[in-house]
Design an enzyme around this catalytic site. Structure first.
Site, PDB file in Angstrom:
ATOM      1  CB  ALA A  21      -0.924  -0.007   1.220  1.00 56.02           C
ATOM      2  CE1 TYR A  22       5.290   5.532   2.957  1.00 55.61           C
ATOM      3  CE2 TYR A  22       7.055   4.097   2.197  1.00 55.61           C
ATOM      4  CZ  TYR A  22       6.633   5.318   2.682  1.00 55.61           C
ATOM      5  OH  TYR A  22       7.532   6.333   2.873  1.00 55.61           O
ATOM      6  CB  SER A  23       5.341   0.176  -2.656  1.00 53.24           C
ATOM      7  OG  SER A  23       6.471  -0.136  -1.887  1.00 53.24           O
TER       8      SER A  23
END
Length: 286
Positions: free
Chosen positions: A153-155
């Site tokens: 999700a962060y990437s």
């Protein structure tokens, strides 16, 4: 322009703690008039007391259009005809969890804060930046080019922010507005404790049959991640100096990497076939 801030006005979002705090204090000391974006008044008071240069706290929530509009009005009134030299988009959150355990609400929060909110801030301040032929600096990370397990999700948000930056750099070139990315790697800041707590909470929010599949490898990943940050020789000061370079160099680069790990991942992602990169990332996260 090179060497110092020379009194130029800069807005830095996400300035309350960690890398943002180190950055605004460094820029103020370098001679910039720093508008430090915070969400809580107490954080702003603390920053103002700690600064050795000119620092003005500004309340701004990047996910709230009304808050952004109020910040624009406040900063425009303060800088007048001198205008705004730069916006440093540092505000963000980190959702770390197996993607199967990331709720729709959490994914939206991740993208809203790190992508949608960043563009909202840029869009709101662009008239001021165009007048001053200023700069935009978007803070991503080494995971803006390589997606590792449990940080999907962060990437996804960081990949998207990199794409926005590339498009903006090309669109705004004709207006004299330079756009750069600063990619910090693993740096020990308070965010790691928050990441671990949120990740464990994510596992608790899904059925036990799903959580049990990931609990052991994900816990190991969190431990390895924190150890890497603690062992890293990269510090908030390295990050702050990279941002200052992006703001002061006569010809700013498109990207500034901060840390050996960022360089290593960038090289490996270019030279290794996908399956080989999968094996490498799987090994370092076990």
């Amino acid at each position: 322009m090179s060497g110092s801030g020379a009194g130029r006005a800069v807005l830095v979002t996400g300035a309350s703690s960690g890398l943002g705090r180190a950055c605004v204090l460094h820029l103020a000391e370098a001679g910039f008039h720093v508008f430090a974006g915070v969400r809580r008044p107490g954080d702003g008071d603390d920053l103002a007391a700690a600064a050795s240069g000119r620092l003005t706290p500004v309340r701004v929530d990047v996910t709230d259009d009304a808050s952004i509009a109020a910040a624009v009005k406040e900063i425009e009134a303060a800088v007048g005809d001198d205008g705004l030299w730069a916006v440093v988009n540092n505000a963000g959150v980190c959702v770390a969890a197996p993607l199967e355990c990331v709720t729709t609400e959490e994914l939206r929060r991740q993208l809203d804060t790190n992508v949608v909110g960043q563009l909202a801030v840029i869009r709101a301040f662009l008239p001021m930046l165009r007048r001053g032929r200023g700069r935009v600096v978007n803070v991503t990370s080494g995971l803006g080019s390589v997606a590792v397990p449990y940080m999907g999700a962060y990437s996804a948000a960081q990949f998207a922010k990199e794409a926005l930056t590339d498009a903006l750099r090309r669109e705004l070139r004709g207006f004299g507005v330079d756009v750069s990315v600063v990619r910090p790697g693993a740096i020990m800041t308070p965010i790691w404790g928050k990441v671990a707590d949120a990740g464990r909470a994510a596992l608790e929010s899904v059925p036990e049959g799903v959580a049990s599949l990931y609990r052991v490898p994900f816990s190991r990943f969190l431990l390895v991640n924190e150890r890497s940050a603690r062992a890293s020789s990269t510090t908030p000061a390295h990050f702050s100096r990279a941002v200052a370079r992006a703001l002061t160099e006569a010809r700013p680069r498109a990207r500034y990497g901060v840390g050996v790990d960022v360089w290593r991942l960038s090289v490996l992602s270019r030279v290794l076939p996908d399956r080989a990169l999968d094996r490498y990332l799987g090994a370092i996260t076990r």
